[in-house]
Design an enzyme around this catalytic site. Structure first.
Site, short mmCIF file in Angstrom:
data_model
loop_
_atom_site.label_atom_id
_atom_site.label_comp_id
_atom_site.label_asym_id
_atom_site.label_seq_id
_atom_site.Cartn_x
_atom_site.Cartn_y
_atom_site.Cartn_z
N LYS A 212 -18.28 -17.22 -9.32
CA LYS A 212 -17.35 -17.93 -8.42
C LYS A 212 -18.10 -18.99 -7.61
CE LYS A 212 -14.31 -14.00 -8.55
NZ LYS A 212 -13.87 -12.71 -8.00
N ASP B 222 -6.69 -14.96 -3.81
CA ASP B 222 -6.49 -14.03 -4.93
C ASP B 222 -5.00 -13.79 -5.18
OD1 ASP B 222 -8.75 -13.25 -6.32
OD2 ASP B 222 -9.32 -11.71 -4.86
N GLN C 97 -14.37 -9.38 -2.71
CA GLN C 97 -14.61 -8.96 -4.09
C GLN C 97 -14.28 -7.46 -4.23
OE1 GLN C 97 -15.54 -10.98 -6.76
NE2 GLN C 97 -15.04 -9.14 -7.92
#
Ligand code: NAP
Length: 280
Positions: free
Chosen positions: A52, A119, A96
Site C-alpha cells: 500500500k 476501506d 490493517q
C-alpha cells in the site's frame, strides 16, 4: 476462446488515473494523505502495508504509517484513530486487519470517521451503498465492477451468482451488482444444491477461500467467471476458488489467480483516497 481478464493491466491504468487526479489536486494546493495503522507483528500484514505504501508513492499520495505493538490495548488504538479523525491533513485512514485477538475489530472500524474510511467497511458506508447514496465502497468488490466494465462484460439484466457473504467481499459485491441492475443471488455454505445455483449464472463471482472448488460442473457454458479467492493448492501454490484449467474451455471470460482480482484491491484503495478527498 475465453477472454483472460488482466487485473494487473487494469490496476495499472487505474493507478495512472489516480496519479493524474492527485497531480491536479496538488496544482490546487491540496495533498492526499493516507494513514495506515498496523498493530502487531503479523508478517502477511507487513507485506500488505508495504504494498500500500508503494502504491501511494507511485500515485503521489502521502503515506503515514503508524506502527503499534502487539500488546496495544483497544483504548490506545481507539485514541490513535480519534487523533487521525481530527487531523485535517489526513484524507484516509486504514487499520490493517486482522488486529490482535484482544481487540474488537468492529469497534475499531466503527471508530473511523466514515468520510475517511477508505476501506469502505464503516456501517455508514455499507448502509450508503445499500440505499444508493454516495460513500466509500469496499475495494475488492468495487475493483470487480471496474474489471467487468472495462472488459465490457454486460451486467444489466443478467443472472449474477455470488458465492460468499462476507462483509468485505460477498455482501458489498451483491449491492454493487444490484446497483448495476443484475439479478443477484448470494450463495453460501448452507445453500442447497450450490452447483445448480451456480449453473444459472451468466456472471459467477466466487469468494469462498476454498482452493479450486469450482470445476466445470458449476459453470454455465459462456459464463464470465470472477475469482476472488487467494488460496493455496495442495502444493502450497497460490490459486483461486476456481479450477482455472478445468473451466477455461467453458467460459467466455475469466480472472486468473494471481493477476486477476488481487491487484485491483490496492488500486481501488488509491482511488478511494482521492474519492475521500472529493467527498470532503
Ligand atoms: P470469508 O469471510 O471466510 O467468507 C467466505 C464465504 O464463503 C462465507 O460466506 C462462506 O459461507 C462461504 N463459503 C465457504 N465455503 C463454502 C462452500 N463450500 N460452499 C459455499 N460457500 C462457502 O472470506 P472472504 O474474506 O470473503 O474472502 C473470500 C476469498 O477471497 C478468500 O480466498 C480471500 O483470501 C479472498 N480475498 C481476496 C481479496 C483480494 O484482494 N483479492 C480481498 C478479500 C478477500 P458462510 O457464510 O455460510 O460461512
Amino acid at each position: 476462446m475465453a477472454e483472460i481478464i488482466n487485473g494487473r493491466e487494469v490496476s495499472g491504468i487505474i493507478r495512472d488515473e489516480v496519479k493524474e487526479k492527485v497531480r491536479l489536486l496538488k496544482d490546487r494546493g491540496i495533498t492526499v494523505t493516507l494513514a495506515v495503522v498496523l498493530v502487531g507483528n503479523d508478517p502477511a500484514s507487513r507485506i500488505y502495508v508495504r504494498n500500500k505504501e508503494k502504491a501511494c508513492e507511485y500515485c503521489g499520495i502521502i503515506s503515514r504509517k503508524i506502527e503499534l505493538g502487539e500488546s496495544t490495548t483497544q483504548q490506545e488504538l481507539l485514541s490513535v484513530i480519534e487523533g487521525l479523525n481530527a487531523d485535517k491533513d489526513v484524507t484516509g485512514i486504514l487499520v490493517q486487519l486482522p488486529v490482535p485477538a484482544h481487540i474488537d475489530a468492529d469497534a475499531v472500524i466503527r471508530a473511523i470517521d466514515p468520510s475517511k474510511d477508505v476501506d469502505g467497511f464503516h456501517p455508514q458506508n455499507v448502509g450508503a451503498l445499500s440505499i444508493g447514496l454516495p460513500g466509500l465502497k469496499s475495494c475488492t468488490p468495487a475493483g470487480i465492477i471496474e474489471l467487468l466494465k472495462r472488459y465490457e462484460i454486460p451486467i444489466a439484466g443478467r443472472e449474477c451468482v455470488i458465492v460468499g457473504r462476507s462483509n468485505i467481499v460477498g455482501k458489498p459485491m451483491a449491492m454493487l451488482m444490484l446497483r448495476e441492475n443484475a439479478t443477484v443471488t448470494v450463495a453460501h455454505s448452507k445453500t442447497a444444491d450450490l452447483k445448480e445455483v451456480c449453473r444459472r449464472a451468466d456472471i459467477l463471482i466466487t469468494a469462498t477461500g476454498r482452493a479450486k472448488m469450482f470445476d466445470r460442473s458449476y459453470i454455465k457454458e459462456g459464463a464470465a467467471v470472477i475469482d476472488c479467492g487467494m488460496d493455496r493448492d495442495a502444493d502450497g501454490k497460490l490459486c483461486g476458488d476456481v479450477d482455472y484449467e478445468d473451466v477455461l474451455p467453458a467460459v467466455s471470460a475469466i480472472t486468473p489467480v494471481p493477476g486477476g482480482v488481487g491487484p485491483m484491491t490496492v488500486a481501488m484503495l488509491m482511488h478511494n483516497c482521492v474519492e475521500a478527498q472529493m467527498l470532503r
